[in-house]
Write an enzyme that holds these catalytic residues in place. Structure first.
Site, mmCIF file in Angstrom:
data_model
loop_
_atom_site.group_PDB
_atom_site.id
_atom_site.type_symbol
_atom_site.label_atom_id
_atom_site.label_comp_id
_atom_site.label_asym_id
_atom_site.label_seq_id
_atom_site.Cartn_x
_atom_site.Cartn_y
_atom_site.Cartn_z
ATOM 1 N N ASP A 39 0.985 -1.321 0.055
ATOM 2 C CA ASP A 39 -0.143 -0.215 -0.286
ATOM 3 C C ASP A 39 0.942 1.037 0.151
ATOM 4 O O ASP A 39 0.279 2.242 -0.134
ATOM 5 C CB ASP A 39 -0.922 0.418 1.519
ATOM 6 N N GLU A 41 2.586 2.233 2.366
ATOM 7 C CA GLU A 41 3.416 2.250 3.081
ATOM 8 C C GLU A 41 5.374 1.981 3.346
ATOM 9 O O GLU A 41 5.795 1.143 3.297
ATOM 10 C CB GLU A 41 2.980 1.736 4.720
ATOM 11 N N ARG A 98 12.308 27.219 2.369
ATOM 12 C CA ARG A 98 11.417 27.858 1.776
ATOM 13 C C ARG A 98 9.672 28.833 2.097
ATOM 14 O O ARG A 98 9.524 29.626 1.662
ATOM 15 C CB ARG A 98 11.552 28.463 0.543
ATOM 16 N N GLN A 99 9.414 27.690 3.277
ATOM 17 C CA GLN A 99 8.427 28.330 3.641
ATOM 18 C C GLN A 99 7.702 28.524 4.661
ATOM 19 O O GLN A 99 7.898 28.085 5.766
ATOM 20 C CB GLN A 99 6.944 26.764 3.213
ATOM 21 N N HIS A 131 18.595 27.478 3.811
ATOM 22 C CA HIS A 131 17.925 28.968 2.838
ATOM 23 C C HIS A 131 17.966 29.940 3.920
ATOM 24 O O HIS A 131 17.614 31.062 3.243
ATOM 25 C CB HIS A 131 16.384 28.708 3.049
ATOM 26 N N ASP A 170 19.306 37.954 -5.084
ATOM 27 C CA ASP A 170 17.544 38.099 -5.192
ATOM 28 C C ASP A 170 18.194 38.528 -2.928
ATOM 29 O O ASP A 170 19.690 38.235 -2.968
ATOM 30 C CB ASP A 170 16.769 36.906 -4.618
ATOM 31 N N LYS A 193 14.970 40.550 -7.534
ATOM 32 C CA LYS A 193 14.350 39.444 -7.990
ATOM 33 C C LYS A 193 13.091 39.760 -7.512
ATOM 34 O O LYS A 193 12.059 39.980 -6.194
ATOM 35 C CB LYS A 193 14.725 38.109 -7.191
ATOM 36 N N ARG A 195 8.991 37.373 -6.405
ATOM 37 C CA ARG A 195 8.798 35.695 -7.386
ATOM 38 C C ARG A 195 7.181 35.818 -7.821
ATOM 39 O O ARG A 195 6.527 36.215 -7.120
ATOM 40 C CB ARG A 195 9.262 34.636 -6.218
ATOM 41 N N ASP A 219 24.214 31.088 -4.570
ATOM 42 C CA ASP A 219 22.642 30.737 -3.911
ATOM 43 C C ASP A 219 22.740 30.172 -2.900
ATOM 44 O O ASP A 219 23.969 28.729 -3.639
ATOM 45 C CB ASP A 219 21.708 30.932 -5.453
HETATM 46 C C1 R5P Z 1 14.739 31.395 -2.800
HETATM 47 O O1 R5P Z 1 15.367 32.375 -1.983
HETATM 48 C C2 R5P Z 1 15.814 30.747 -3.055
HETATM 49 O O2 R5P Z 1 17.126 30.625 -2.022
HETATM 50 C C3 R5P Z 1 16.312 30.190 -4.262
HETATM 51 O O3 R5P Z 1 16.919 31.679 -5.184
HETATM 52 C C4 R5P Z 1 15.498 29.267 -4.988
HETATM 53 O O4 R5P Z 1 14.278 28.922 -4.323
HETATM 54 C C5 R5P Z 1 16.215 28.940 -6.558
HETATM 55 O O5 R5P Z 1 14.611 27.890 -6.902
HETATM 56 P P1 R5P Z 1 14.533 28.383 -8.792
HETATM 57 O O6 R5P Z 1 15.941 27.045 -9.423
HETATM 58 O O7 R5P Z 1 12.626 27.342 -8.902
HETATM 59 O O8 R5P Z 1 14.164 29.649 -8.966
#
Ligand code: R5P
Length: 314
Positions: A39, A41, A98-99, A131, A170, A193, A195, A219
């Site tokens: 299933d 799990e 990121r959340q 992050h 960013d 930047k 989003r 990044d």
């Molecule tokens: C966002 O704040 C992160 O630091 C990255 O810049 C971002 O998540 C990269 O995601 P993607 O490649 O989808 O633009």
């Protein structure tokens, strides 16, 4: 803890990294049986005793994020129930990071993930370029936040022409860019930047002097590639020149990334092995292993020594 035996268990998301760390520490990974019931799990069972050990569990919560997350939780639970004396989770890539803020009626995903991880029985967690430094505040267990910046900066140092410039694509990447600029003795610039959604971003302006310079775009993660795409276009429009190099800790390469990135004319992408992947042969990507950093961290933590050389930039 020095009298206690170190044990290392790697989940399926970090099997290669775990094995490289074991080689450096001259240990064998803890054997484990992990399979799925019909299933879907997951079932995990340690195949040897870990009772009384100083146990380090290595598992990234990389895609498929939820599967790897539940595996991390179940392995931690198995280790605790099997009598590990101290349990440290090493999460080379922390999905959901990121959340980290709410807009509207959404869930705070980073907090939800942090809560379930903390409740799995860890004494302490090790994260790598998760992050934002503020992520530590989401966890109810102590966090050691490491960075791959010295590893990746060293890897690109000799191939960067003069004059070059470190670029944060960013505002969120400014702290990390500052660290690369310090390590490489280079100036830095920042792309502004916005989003638009999960796959689309818009970049319009650059703060800093990039004209006539080769950019090293850094990044924490490269996911769909749209951030890098927007940054490179903005930098070129502002007079930046080839070669363009990219250094990221976590190369997820999801969605359109492997179609989009080859079109950008990048000279080189350097990433760590926090996210294990096969393929991406069409990309000029090289991988630097986190194994020495993780092995050194395990050694220091086991001996209760300072980690100040390896911490995330403050
Ligand atoms: C966002 O704040 C992160 O630091 C990255 O810049 C971002 O998540 C990269 O995601 P993607 O490649 O989808 O633009």
């Amino acid at each position: 803890m020095e009298d206690t035996r170190i044990a290392i268990l790697a989940g399926s998301a970090s099997a290669r990294l775990g094995s490289a760390v074991c080689t450096l520490l001259d240990l064998s990974p803890v054997a484990c049986d992990a399979r799925r019931f019909p299933d879907g799990e997951l079932y995990v069972e340690l195949a040897q005793s870990v009772r009384g050990t100083d146990l380090f569990l290595i598992q990234a919560t990389s895609p498929p994020v939820d599967q790897h997350l539940i595996e991390l939780l179940m392995l931690a639970d198995a280790c605790r129930r099997a009598g590990a004396d101290r349990l440290t989770g090493i999460i080379p890539y922390f999905g959901y990071a990121r959340q980290d803020r709410r807009a509207g009626r959404c869930s705070l995903g980073a907090r939800v993930a942090a809560d379930v991880i903390a409740s799995a029985g860890f004494d302490r967690l090790v994260l790598i370029d998760a992050h934002t430094p503020a992520i530590e505040g989401f966890f109810a267990v102590p966090i050691e936040h490491l960075t791959a910046a010295p590893l990746l900066a060293h890897a690109v140092a000799t191939s960067l022409p003069a004059p070059s410039v470190v670029v944060a694509p960013d505002l969120g990447a400014v702290k990390l860019a500052r660290e690369y600029a310090r390590l490489l003795h280079m100036p830095m610039a920042v792309v502004h930047k916005t989003r638009l959604d999960g796959e689309a971003v818009e970049a319009k302006a650059v703060m800093g002097d990039v004209a006539g310079r080769s950019p090293l775009v850094i990044d924490d993660m490269l996911s769909t590639g749209s951030t890098i795409e927007a940054a490179v276009a903005t930098l070129r429009a502002a007079g930046a020149i080839d070669p363009v190099t990219v250094a990221v800790t976590h190369a997820l390469l999801v969605g359109p990334a492997t179609d989009l990135l080859p079109k950008l004319g990048l000279a080189r992408i350097v990433a760590s092995d926090s996210v294990e992947r096969d393929g991406a042969a069409n990309l000029p990507i090289t991988t630097e292993s986190l194994a020495p950093l993780v092995a050194a961290t395990i050694r220091h933590l086991h001996r209760d020594e300072s980690l100040s050389e390896t911490r995330y930039p403050a």
